[in-house]
Enzyme design. Structure first.
Site, short mmCIF file in Angstrom:
data_model
loop_
_atom_site.label_atom_id
_atom_site.label_comp_id
_atom_site.label_asym_id
_atom_site.label_seq_id
_atom_site.Cartn_x
_atom_site.Cartn_y
_atom_site.Cartn_z
N VAL A 144 0.76 -1.11 0.01
CA VAL A 144 0.02 -0.06 -0.03
C VAL A 144 0.77 1.21 0.04
O VAL A 144 0.72 2.26 -0.63
CB VAL A 144 -1.00 -0.08 1.21
CG1 VAL A 144 -1.45 1.37 1.28
CG2 VAL A 144 -2.15 -0.97 1.02
N LYS A 151 15.06 -3.14 1.81
CA LYS A 151 13.83 -2.70 0.96
C LYS A 151 14.20 -1.47 0.21
O LYS A 151 14.12 -1.13 -0.66
CB LYS A 151 12.63 -2.76 1.78
CG LYS A 151 11.43 -2.79 0.94
CD LYS A 151 10.08 -2.65 1.71
CE LYS A 151 9.59 -4.07 2.10
NZ LYS A 151 8.19 -4.18 2.61
N LYS A 203 -14.21 0.88 5.65
CA LYS A 203 -13.03 0.12 5.23
C LYS A 203 -13.41 -1.59 5.59
O LYS A 203 -13.58 -2.56 4.66
CB LYS A 203 -11.77 0.18 5.71
CG LYS A 203 -10.46 -0.80 5.12
CD LYS A 203 -10.37 -0.95 3.94
CE LYS A 203 -9.53 -2.02 3.42
NZ LYS A 203 -9.42 -2.13 1.90
N ASN A 228 -14.79 -4.68 3.02
CA ASN A 228 -14.08 -5.91 2.81
C ASN A 228 -14.81 -7.22 3.30
O ASN A 228 -14.73 -8.15 2.83
CB ASN A 228 -12.67 -6.09 3.55
CG ASN A 228 -11.52 -5.20 2.70
OD1 ASN A 228 -11.71 -4.93 1.48
ND2 ASN A 228 -10.17 -5.44 3.39
N GLY A 252 -14.53 -20.62 -5.90
CA GLY A 252 -13.23 -21.06 -5.97
C GLY A 252 -12.82 -21.82 -4.80
O GLY A 252 -13.72 -22.13 -3.96
N GLY A 258 -8.35 -15.57 0.22
CA GLY A 258 -7.17 -15.47 0.87
C GLY A 258 -6.62 -14.13 0.76
O GLY A 258 -7.32 -13.23 0.48
N CYS A 293 -5.65 -9.09 3.18
CA CYS A 293 -6.79 -8.26 3.69
C CYS A 293 -8.26 -9.37 4.14
O CYS A 293 -8.59 -9.01 5.39
CB CYS A 293 -7.29 -7.46 2.61
SG CYS A 293 -6.05 -6.05 2.22
N1 LIG Z 1 -1.96 -5.18 0.68
C1 LIG Z 1 -3.24 -4.75 0.18
O1 LIG Z 1 -3.77 -5.08 -0.86
C2 LIG Z 1 -3.99 -3.75 1.08
C3 LIG Z 1 -5.28 -2.94 0.33
C4 LIG Z 1 -5.75 -2.09 1.27
C5 LIG Z 1 -5.30 -1.88 2.41
N2 LIG Z 1 -4.29 -2.69 3.15
C6 LIG Z 1 -3.99 -2.15 4.46
O2 LIG Z 1 -2.64 -1.48 4.40
C7 LIG Z 1 -1.86 -1.88 5.43
C8 LIG Z 1 -0.51 -1.94 4.93
O3 LIG Z 1 -0.43 -3.25 4.13
P1 LIG Z 1 0.52 -3.71 3.09
O4 LIG Z 1 -0.08 -4.79 2.43
O5 LIG Z 1 1.01 -2.72 2.37
O6 LIG Z 1 1.66 -4.20 4.20
P2 LIG Z 1 3.01 -4.60 4.07
O7 LIG Z 1 3.51 -5.82 5.03
O8 LIG Z 1 3.43 -5.02 2.44
O9 LIG Z 1 4.10 -3.35 4.27
C9 LIG Z 1 4.14 -2.41 5.50
C10 LIG Z 1 5.56 -1.94 5.70
O10 LIG Z 1 5.62 -1.10 6.65
C11 LIG Z 1 6.93 -1.22 7.26
N3 LIG Z 1 6.98 -0.69 8.43
C12 LIG Z 1 6.36 -1.28 9.85
N4 LIG Z 1 6.67 -0.44 10.69
C13 LIG Z 1 7.40 0.68 10.22
C14 LIG Z 1 7.84 1.91 10.73
N5 LIG Z 1 7.53 2.07 12.12
N6 LIG Z 1 8.43 2.68 10.07
C15 LIG Z 1 8.59 2.48 8.71
N7 LIG Z 1 8.24 1.47 7.98
C16 LIG Z 1 7.55 0.44 8.91
C17 LIG Z 1 7.40 -2.80 7.09
O11 LIG Z 1 8.92 -2.73 7.12
C18 LIG Z 1 6.65 -3.13 5.59
O12 LIG Z 1 7.79 -2.77 4.63
C19 LIG Z 1 -2.46 -2.89 6.16
O13 LIG Z 1 -3.25 -2.20 7.25
C20 LIG Z 1 -3.47 -3.66 5.08
O14 LIG Z 1 -4.65 -4.08 5.82
C21 LIG Z 1 -3.62 -3.46 2.23
#
Ligand SMILES: NC(=O)c1ccc[n+]([C@@H]2O[C@H](COP(=O)([O-])OP(=O)(O)OC[C@H]3O[C@@H](n4cnc5c(N)ncnc54)[C@H](O)[C@@H]3O)[C@@H](O)[C@H]2O)c1
Length: 436
Positions: free
Chosen positions: A11, A35, A207, A211, A256, A260, A263
């Site tokens: 995100v 990263k 949100k 979902n 399906g 999974g 989210c």
């Molecule tokens: N992945 C999706 O499709 C999606 C869609 C909508 C919402 N979300 C929500 O967005 C949020 C993030 O999801 P994601 O899939 O991007 O997670 P992710 O695990 O891919 O990324 C999170 C990142 O945050 C970093 N991080 C953690 N603590 C930190 C800090 N204090 N300072 C700096 N960096 C830090 C981690 O190293 C990691 O790279 C979640 O709450 C998720 O539910 C995700």
């Protein structure tokens, strides 16, 4: 307008890149130095179509930068987005807010001048209040507002979803914060994207409600598929028949192996717990969580049945391990339930996935990973499709038959047509579609 994006995952990186494309000055921050190093070298830490080009373009113009150093990024920002993970907390199913609260504490120390702190992570109702409290306690002098701005993008189509969203939801009662958020999303205003300003708690709940509704729709059609199998109906036709009703809509009606991903599983569970905690249980969502868990666990049974009741000494060729196509994300993928069960039942598993194998290697030990879609099939007893990558939709059926020991295909995504497969000489097993 300057933004700091805390958390550069699926995100944070997509949102940061898209905001920079809007012309905003964006600094993406992550704790994970490897990263950030890779991003500084132009290497994407995730697979997302179009992302590499978008990032490269905006790095070049100077709109997008990457750092591990949160303090200067926050100091100079008008808005600080929290986009860290909120996984399921071990043991109790609640959302784990450790990363969100830790980020809030770090942000608090670095604030300089009026700043809007925006939770983009999916966070339970009431988290905004808590984030505000943490920042206020850590830095009583700070001038800030905490806004909820949940993200609705889908992996695999994330850039388009962010650039042309169905809507943007912004939860705040502060007029000052509203003005900043309007500036941040100005390009979307100009293309008349619906932008909903709500109370913060409403945005947080919206949100989860979105979902869990979608997870319910998937689970509904999955159960209908099971019923179709019993009565000889075709779930694809049922889905089309109901989906054409404008009140229902055709999306998220593909039967399906169970939902999974990063989210739906954690968000359904978290909302169930929030609702129980406040004495307003969500019986429908509780059933959805339970039915989906059981479904994912039961899928290996379909493969065992297709192979005559035993996998002892057999080889299973698997196509697709990610939770959906066009992503390398393995979080809560049905393959993580299916493949170990196949192995526990005595099968050797050979698998191929176009983008997910690097992530999957550690999560799925003892799988023989292959270089292309046909390689797993050499001498295998059965072929199982778990993820519907486009490249699996038009495989050479004669070649598959020549490679498999027995032409058994368990298609958990219904990407082939039962009648055609039968005519082609396959023992074909779909989800909810009769062969005759
Ligand atoms: N992945 C999706 O499709 C999606 C869609 C909508 C919402 N979300 C929500 O967005 C949020 C993030 O999801 P994601 O899939 O991007 O997670 P992710 O695990 O891919 O990324 C999170 C990142 O945050 C970093 N991080 C953690 N603590 C930190 C800090 N204090 N300072 C700096 N960096 C830090 C981690 O190293 C990691 O790279 C979640 O709450 C998720 O539910 C995700």
């Amino acid at each position: 307008m300057r933004i700091a994006m805390i958390g550069t995952g699926y995100v944070g990186l997509v949102s940061g890149a898209c905001f920079s494309e809007f012309g905003v000055d964006v600094v993406c921050v992550d704790k994970d130095a490897s990263k950030i190093d890779r991003l500084l070298d132009g290497i994407m830490p995730i697979f997302e179509p179009g992302l590499e080009d978008l990032v490269a373009k905006n790095v070049k113009t100077g709109n997008l930068t990457f750092t591990t150093d949160l303090v200067p990024a926050v100091k100079s920002a008008d808005a600080v987005f929290i986009a860290v993970g909120t996984p399921t907390r071990r043991g109790d199913g609640h959302a784990d807010l450790t990363y969100v609260y830790a980020a809030a504490r770090e942000i608090a120390q670095a604030l300089d001048g009026y700043t809007v702190i925006v939770t983009k992570s999916t966070v339970p109702v009431g988290t905004g209040v808590e984030v505000e409290k943490i920042i206020r306690e850590a830095n009583p002098e700070a001038d800030f507002d905490v806004v909820s701005n949940p993200e609705f993008l889908r992996e695999g189509a994330a850039i388009n979803d962010f650039m042309r969203p169905d809507r943007v939801v912004i939860g705040t009662s502060s007029e000052r914060a509203q003005e900043v958020m309007k500036q941040v999303y100005r390009p979307l205003y100009l293309i008349e994207t619906p932008i909903l300003f709500t109370k913060r708690v409403t945005a947080e709940l919206t949100k989860y409600a979105g979902n869990t509704f979608l997870a319910t729709k998937i689970t509904f059609i999955n159960e209908i598929a099971d019923l179709c199998e019993k009565v000889g109906a075709d779930v694809q036709d049922v889905a089309r028949g109901i989906g054409l009703d404008g009140r229902i809509g055709g999306k998220f009606l593909h039967a399906g192996p169970g939902y999974g991903g990063s989210c739906f599983p954690k968000d359904t569970l978290a909302l169930v717990h929030t609702a129980r905690d406040v004495g307003s249980p969500l019986c429908i969502i509780e059933a959805v969580v339970d039915v989906n868990d059981r479904r994912k666990k039961s899928m290996a049974g379909r493969v065992i049945d297709a192979c005559g009741g035993s996998l002892e000494g057999k080889t299973v060729a698997v196509l697709g391990v990610t939770f959906k196509p066009n992503t390398d994300d393995m979080r809560d993928s049905p393959s993580l339930d299916i493949i170990p069960t196949l192995q526990q039942n005595g099968a050797t598993v050979r698998a191929y996935d176009p983008e997910g194998m690097a992530e999957a290697r550690d999560l799925l030990p003892d799988v023989q990973w292959c270089d292309d879609a046909y390689q797993p099939m050499h001498g295998a007893d059965v072929l199982v499709i778990i993820t519907e990558w486009n490249s699996f939709r038009a495989l050479d059926l004669e070649r598959i038959k020549s490679l498999l020991k027995t032409p058994i295909l368990v298609d958990l995504r219904n990407i082939y047509i039962p009648e055609e497969m039968r005519q082609a000489g396959f023992d074909y097993h779909s989800i909810g579609r009769p062969t005759a």
